[in-house]
Design a protein around this motif. Structure first.
Motif, PDB file in Angstrom:
ATOM      1  N   LEU A  55       0.818  -1.214   0.000  1.00 13.34           N
ATOM      2  CA  LEU A  55       0.000   0.000   0.000  1.00 13.34           C
ATOM      3  C   LEU A  55       0.854   1.266   0.000  1.00 13.34           C
ATOM      4  N   VAL A  56       2.105   1.134   0.411  1.00 17.20           N
ATOM      5  CA  VAL A  56       3.031   2.270   0.385  1.00 17.20           C
ATOM      6  C   VAL A  56       4.333   1.830  -0.276  1.00 17.20           C
ATOM      7  N   THR A  57       5.021   2.807  -0.826  1.00 20.50           N
ATOM      8  CA  THR A  57       6.357   2.579  -1.359  1.00 20.50           C
ATOM      9  C   THR A  57       7.323   3.448  -0.573  1.00 20.50           C
ATOM     10  N   THR A  58       8.581   3.059  -0.592  1.00 14.11           N
ATOM     11  CA  THR A  58       9.592   3.814   0.136  1.00 14.11           C
ATOM     12  C   THR A  58      10.774   4.121  -0.772  1.00 14.11           C
ATOM     13  N   ARG A  59      11.471   5.184  -0.401  1.00 22.07           N
ATOM     14  CA  ARG A  59      12.747   5.482  -1.023  1.00 22.07           C
ATOM     15  C   ARG A  59      13.635   6.081   0.057  1.00 22.07           C
ATOM     16  N   ARG A  60      14.905   5.799  -0.039  1.00 22.37           N
ATOM     17  CA  ARG A  60      15.867   6.294   0.950  1.00 22.37           C
ATOM     18  C   ARG A  60      16.696   7.407   0.328  1.00 22.37           C
ATOM     19  N   GLU A  61      16.862   8.455   1.110  1.00 24.60           N
ATOM     20  CA  GLU A  61      17.716   9.576   0.713  1.00 24.60           C
ATOM     21  C   GLU A  61      18.596   9.889   1.919  1.00 24.60           C
ATOM     22  N   GLY A  62      19.818   9.373   1.908  1.00 25.67           N
ATOM     23  CA  GLY A  62      20.681   9.503   3.076  1.00 25.67           C
ATOM     24  C   GLY A  62      20.108   8.716   4.238  1.00 25.67           C
ATOM     25  N   GLN A  63      19.907   9.386   5.356  1.00 30.15           N
ATOM     26  CA  GLN A  63      19.326   8.732   6.535  1.00 30.15           C
ATOM     27  C   GLN A  63      17.795   8.748   6.533  1.00 30.15           C
ATOM     28  N   GLN A  64      17.210   9.518   5.633  1.00 23.02           N
ATOM     29  CA  GLN A  64      15.748   9.674   5.592  1.00 23.02           C
ATOM     30  C   GLN A  64      15.092   8.576   4.764  1.00 23.02           C
ATOM     31  N   ILE A  65      13.968   8.083   5.253  1.00 25.65           N
ATOM     32  CA  ILE A  65      13.125   7.181   4.473  1.00 25.65           C
ATOM     33  C   ILE A  65      11.845   7.938   4.146  1.00 25.65           C
ATOM     34  N   PHE A  66      11.540   7.999   2.866  1.00 28.27           N
ATOM     35  CA  PHE A  66      10.341   8.680   2.405  1.00 28.27           C
ATOM     36  C   PHE A  66       9.281   7.643   2.040  1.00 28.27           C
TER      37      PHE A  66
END
Length: 94
Positions: A55-66
């Motif tokens: 139901l959700v997707t994620t992407r990582r940018e450095g230490q952040q998970i979006f």
């Protein structure tokens, strides 16, 4: 589609609220977690259930998970629920 996992994910009000928050667009895990009065591990568990149900997707940018709403799966779920329950109108037979 993992319908049982999706329905399990949608059964929890916290997870439904996370999905509502994501309707406004992508958010970090921290932004989402700040909306709830619970521990980070508890919120993380909800994220995991939503992700496992696609139901959700994620992407990582450095230490952040979006996190963002997986609109394709949500649309598929809505279509299947509509097919399952119909529009609530009975056919009139003469």
């Amino acid at each position: 589609m993992k319908l049982n996992e999706i329905l399990r994910a949608l059964a929890d009000p916290t997870r439904r609220e996370i999905l509502q928050l994501l309707q406004g667009g992508e958010r970090t895990a921290g932004e989402l977690a700040s909306s709830f009065d619970m521990t980070r591990p508890s919120v993380s568990h909800h994220f995991s259930v939503l992700k496992d149900a696609d139901l959700v997707t994620t992407r990582r940018e450095g230490q952040q998970i979006f996190y963002s709403l997986n609109t394709t799966v949500v649309q598929d779920v809505m279509t299947r629920l509509w097919d399952l329950f119909g529009d609530g109108q009975e056919e009139v037979k003469s």
